[in-house]
Scaffold this motif. Structure first.
Motif, PDB file in Angstrom:
ATOM      1  N   VAL A 140      73.371 -93.563  62.175  1.00 23.63           N
ATOM      2  CA  VAL A 140      72.788 -94.198  63.344  1.00 23.63           C
ATOM      3  C   VAL A 140      71.282 -94.289  63.136  1.00 23.63           C
ATOM      4  CG1 VAL A 140      72.439 -93.982  65.837  1.00 23.63           C
ATOM      5  CG2 VAL A 140      74.578 -93.225  64.823  1.00 23.63           C
ATOM      6  N   ALA A 141      70.715 -95.416  63.508  1.00 23.19           N
ATOM      7  CA  ALA A 141      69.263 -95.588  63.523  1.00 23.19           C
ATOM      8  C   ALA A 141      68.871 -95.926  64.954  1.00 23.19           C
ATOM      9  CB  ALA A 141      68.829 -96.690  62.571  1.00 23.19           C
ATOM     10  N   ASP A 142      68.152 -95.014  65.590  1.00 21.20           N
ATOM     11  CA  ASP A 142      67.760 -95.251  66.978  1.00 21.20           C
ATOM     12  C   ASP A 142      66.241 -95.198  67.159  1.00 21.20           C
ATOM     13  OD1 ASP A 142      67.428 -92.532  66.639  1.00 21.20           O
ATOM     14  OD2 ASP A 142      68.821 -91.950  68.211  1.00 21.20           O
ATOM     15  N   ASN A 143      65.521 -95.457  66.083  1.00 21.74           N
ATOM     16  CA  ASN A 143      64.062 -95.412  66.134  1.00 21.74           C
ATOM     17  C   ASN A 143      63.416 -96.778  66.348  1.00 21.74           C
ATOM     18  OD1 ASN A 143      64.907 -95.993  63.322  1.00 21.74           O
ATOM     19  ND2 ASN A 143      62.708 -96.061  62.937  1.00 21.74           N
ATOM     20  N   LEU A 144      64.210 -97.827  66.410  1.00 20.69           N
ATOM     21  CA  LEU A 144      63.656 -99.168  66.570  1.00 20.69           C
ATOM     22  C   LEU A 144      63.645 -99.573  68.042  1.00 20.69           C
ATOM     23  CD1 LEU A 144      65.595-100.792  63.603  1.00 20.69           C
ATOM     24  CD2 LEU A 144      63.211-100.062  63.615  1.00 20.69           C
ATOM     25  N   PRO A 145      62.618-100.286  68.479  1.00 18.52           N
ATOM     26  CA  PRO A 145      62.558-100.671  69.894  1.00 18.52           C
ATOM     27  C   PRO A 145      63.658-101.671  70.258  1.00 18.52           C
ATOM     28  CG  PRO A 145      60.735-101.646  68.662  1.00 18.52           C
ATOM     29  CD  PRO A 145      61.462-100.740  67.723  1.00 18.52           C
ATOM     30  N   GLY A 146      64.401-101.354  71.303  1.00 17.03           N
ATOM     31  CA  GLY A 146      65.382-102.278  71.849  1.00 17.03           C
ATOM     32  C   GLY A 146      66.686-102.405  71.101  1.00 17.03           C
ATOM     33  N   ALA A 171      71.148 -99.071  76.098  1.00 14.25           N
ATOM     34  CA  ALA A 171      71.985 -98.691  77.249  1.00 14.25           C
ATOM     35  C   ALA A 171      73.469 -98.788  76.906  1.00 14.25           C
ATOM     36  CB  ALA A 171      71.660 -99.563  78.459  1.00 14.25           C
ATOM     37  N   ALA A 172      73.850 -99.793  76.139  1.00 18.11           N
ATOM     38  CA  ALA A 172      75.255 -99.937  75.735  1.00 18.11           C
ATOM     39  C   ALA A 172      75.656 -98.794  74.809  1.00 18.11           C
ATOM     40  CB  ALA A 172      75.471-101.282  75.048  1.00 18.11           C
ATOM     41  N   TRP A 173      74.776 -98.411  73.892  1.00 21.54           N
ATOM     42  CA  TRP A 173      75.071 -97.302  72.978  1.00 21.54           C
ATOM     43  C   TRP A 173      75.228 -95.997  73.750  1.00 21.54           C
ATOM     44  CZ3 TRP A 173      77.192 -96.449  68.608  1.00 21.54           C
ATOM     45  CH2 TRP A 173      77.057 -95.220  67.981  1.00 21.54           C
ATOM     46  N   THR A 174      74.337 -95.758  74.697  1.00 18.97           N
ATOM     47  CA  THR A 174      74.398 -94.549  75.510  1.00 18.97           C
ATOM     48  C   THR A 174      75.727 -94.498  76.280  1.00 18.97           C
ATOM     49  OG1 THR A 174      72.012 -94.420  75.713  1.00 18.97           O
ATOM     50  CG2 THR A 174      73.282 -93.264  77.386  1.00 18.97           C
ATOM     51  N   SER A 175      76.137 -95.629  76.844  1.00 17.39           N
ATOM     52  CA  SER A 175      77.415 -95.678  77.561  1.00 17.39           C
ATOM     53  C   SER A 175      78.582 -95.405  76.636  1.00 17.39           C
ATOM     54  CB  SER A 175      77.602 -97.062  78.220  1.00 17.39           C
ATOM     55  OG  SER A 175      76.655 -97.263  79.223  1.00 17.39           O
TER      56      SER A 175
END
Length: 63
Positions: free
Chosen positions: A25-31, A51-55
């Motif tokens: 997973v890469a979650d360091n990019l904006p948006g 938000a979709a990933w968090t859900s």
């Protein structure tokens, strides 16, 4: 995959010792949150709105 330039990939905390079947997973990019197969780092990646990933993560967690 230009939008993933600069992605900092990490092994998912949900990936265990399952014979190499892991996702990164890469979650360091904006948006954007990107997901790829750790066995094919130059292959395709899926991208999600944060938000979709968090859900998705919340829905798949087990107690």
């Amino acid at each position: 995959m230009a939008e993933l330039t600069g992605a900092q990939w990490r092994k998912s905390t949900r990936s265990g010792d399952n014979g190499g079947n892991c996702v990164e997973v890469a979650d360091n990019l904006p948006g954007i949150v990107a997901v790829r197969d750790s066995k094919d780092p130059t292959g395709p990646a899926l991208s999600f709105a944060p938000a979709a990933w968090t859900s998705f993560v919340r829905a798949t967690k087990t107690e």
